[in-house]
Design a protein around this motif. Structure first.
Motif, short mmCIF file in Angstrom:
data_model
loop_
_atom_site.label_atom_id
_atom_site.label_comp_id
_atom_site.label_asym_id
_atom_site.label_seq_id
_atom_site.Cartn_x
_atom_site.Cartn_y
_atom_site.Cartn_z
N CYS A 1 9.16 8.67 -1.59
CA CYS A 1 9.73 9.51 -2.65
C CYS A 1 8.69 10.51 -3.15
CB CYS A 1 10.23 8.65 -3.81
SG CYS A 1 11.73 7.74 -3.41
N VAL A 2 7.45 10.05 -3.34
CA VAL A 2 6.41 10.95 -3.84
C VAL A 2 6.18 12.10 -2.87
CG1 VAL A 2 3.92 11.12 -4.29
CG2 VAL A 2 5.25 9.27 -5.30
N ASP A 3 6.12 11.78 -1.57
CA ASP A 3 5.80 12.81 -0.59
C ASP A 3 6.97 13.76 -0.32
OD1 ASP A 3 3.33 11.68 -0.38
OD2 ASP A 3 3.74 10.60 1.46
N HIS A 4 8.18 13.21 -0.23
CA HIS A 4 9.29 14.02 0.27
C HIS A 4 10.25 14.48 -0.82
CE1 HIS A 4 7.88 13.07 4.21
NE2 HIS A 4 7.95 11.78 3.97
N ILE A 5 10.35 13.76 -1.91
CA ILE A 5 11.31 14.12 -2.96
C ILE A 5 10.60 14.69 -4.18
CG2 ILE A 5 13.09 13.22 -4.51
CD1 ILE A 5 13.69 11.12 -2.28
N LEU A 6 9.57 13.99 -4.63
CA LEU A 6 8.87 14.43 -5.85
C LEU A 6 7.82 15.49 -5.54
CD1 LEU A 6 8.34 10.90 -7.44
CD2 LEU A 6 10.28 12.44 -7.74
N LYS A 7 7.44 15.60 -4.28
CA LYS A 7 6.41 16.55 -3.86
C LYS A 7 5.11 16.36 -4.64
CE LYS A 7 9.53 18.69 -1.27
NZ LYS A 7 9.62 18.37 0.16
N ASN B 1 0.83 -1.20 0.00
CA ASN B 1 0.00 0.00 0.00
C ASN B 1 0.86 1.25 0.00
OD1 ASN B 1 0.96 0.06 2.60
ND2 ASN B 1 -0.99 -0.45 3.54
N ASN B 2 2.14 1.10 -0.27
CA ASN B 2 3.06 2.22 -0.33
C ASN B 2 3.37 2.63 -1.77
OD1 ASN B 2 4.75 4.17 0.88
ND2 ASN B 2 6.55 2.86 0.63
N ALA B 3 2.76 1.97 -2.75
CA ALA B 3 3.06 2.26 -4.14
C ALA B 3 2.18 3.40 -4.66
CB ALA B 3 2.85 1.02 -5.00
N ARG B 4 2.76 4.28 -5.45
CA ARG B 4 2.03 5.39 -6.07
C ARG B 4 2.27 5.32 -7.58
NH1 ARG B 4 1.14 5.11 -1.51
NH2 ARG B 4 1.15 6.67 0.13
N ILE B 5 1.24 5.63 -8.36
CA ILE B 5 1.40 5.66 -9.81
C ILE B 5 0.85 6.95 -10.37
CG2 ILE B 5 1.38 3.16 -10.16
CD1 ILE B 5 -1.58 3.43 -10.99
N VAL C 1 -1.61 8.79 -7.76
CA VAL C 1 -2.64 8.17 -6.93
C VAL C 1 -2.03 6.94 -6.29
CG1 VAL C 1 -4.58 8.97 -8.32
CG2 VAL C 1 -3.53 6.76 -8.82
N ILE C 2 -2.67 6.49 -5.21
CA ILE C 2 -2.25 5.24 -4.57
C ILE C 2 -2.57 4.10 -5.51
CG2 ILE C 2 -2.69 3.68 -2.64
CD1 ILE C 2 -3.28 6.20 -0.95
N ARG C 3 -1.58 3.25 -5.78
CA ARG C 3 -1.81 2.15 -6.70
C ARG C 3 -2.79 1.15 -6.12
NH1 ARG C 3 3.26 -1.41 -8.33
NH2 ARG C 3 2.78 -2.39 -6.34
N PRO C 4 -3.81 0.79 -6.87
CA PRO C 4 -4.76 -0.21 -6.36
C PRO C 4 -4.07 -1.55 -6.17
CG PRO C 4 -5.53 0.77 -8.43
CD PRO C 4 -4.12 1.21 -8.24
N SER D 1 -0.59 8.78 -14.15
CA SER D 1 -1.52 8.28 -15.17
C SER D 1 -0.80 7.44 -16.21
CB SER D 1 -2.25 9.45 -15.84
OG SER D 1 -1.36 10.17 -16.66
N TYR D 2 0.53 7.56 -16.31
CA TYR D 2 1.30 6.73 -17.25
C TYR D 2 1.91 5.51 -16.56
CZ TYR D 2 0.95 10.49 -20.63
OH TYR D 2 0.48 11.43 -21.51
N GLU D 3 1.52 5.27 -15.31
CA GLU D 3 2.02 4.14 -14.54
C GLU D 3 3.48 4.28 -14.15
OE1 GLU D 3 0.73 0.21 -15.93
OE2 GLU D 3 -0.66 1.25 -17.24
N CYS D 4 4.02 5.50 -14.19
CA CYS D 4 5.32 5.70 -13.56
C CYS D 4 5.09 5.35 -12.09
CB CYS D 4 5.78 7.15 -13.66
SG CYS D 4 5.71 7.83 -15.34
N THR D 5 5.98 4.55 -11.51
CA THR D 5 5.72 3.96 -10.20
C THR D 5 6.79 4.36 -9.20
OG1 THR D 5 4.67 2.09 -11.30
CG2 THR D 5 5.35 1.77 -9.01
#
Ligand SMILES: [Zn+2]
Ligand SMILES: [Zn+2]
Length: 97
Positions: free
Chosen positions: A54-60, A39-43, A71-74, A45-49
Motif C-alpha cells: 500500500c505504501v509503495d503503490h497506493i500511498l506513494k 518485514n513488510n510493515a511500514r510506519i 520507515v520500515i517498522r523495526p 512518525s505517528y505509528e500509522c501502520t
C-alpha cells in the motif's frame, strides 16, 4: 537511542510504556496482517501502520493521515514481545479514491 542491557532492565524503567511502539496488527488500508516479525510493515512518525504494498503503490510513500513519510517498522525481538506484546487493536480505514 537507549539500549537495554537485558530484558529484566525493561521492568525497571518507565520509558518502557511511554516510548514503546504500538506494533499495530494490520495494514490500515487493506487490513493485511502485519505480525511483529513482518518485514513488510511500514510506519509513519505517528505509528500509522501500513503494508509495504500500500505504501509503495497506493500511498506513494505519503501517510494519508498526517502527510508524513514512512520507515520500515523495526522488528521487536521475541523475548521482548513476551513483556511488551504487540497491539491487538485493529485500525482499518481504507482509502476511498
Ligand atoms: Zn496494505
Ligand atoms: Zn501518519
Amino acid at each position: 537511542m537507549i539500549f537495554y542491557s537485558s530484558v529484566e532492565s525493561l521492568f525497571d524503567t518507565k520509558l518502557k510504556t511511554e516510548y514503546m511502539l504500538e506494533l499495530r496488527p494490520s495494514c490500515e488500508n487493506c487490513n493485511k496482517l502485519l505480525p511483529p516479525e513482518s518485514n513488510n510493515a511500514r510506519i509513519c512518525s505517528y505509528e500509522c501502520t501500513f503494508c509495504g504494498d500500500c505504501v509503495d503503490h497506493i500511498l506513494k510513500g505519503v501517510c494519508p493521515n498526517c502527510g508524513g513519510d514512512f520507515v520500515i517498522r523495526p522488528i521487536r525481538p521475541a523475548k521482548c514481545l513476551i513483556i511488551d506484546p504487540a497491539s491487538k487493536t485493529v485500525i482499518y480505514k481504507p482509502l476511498r479514491s
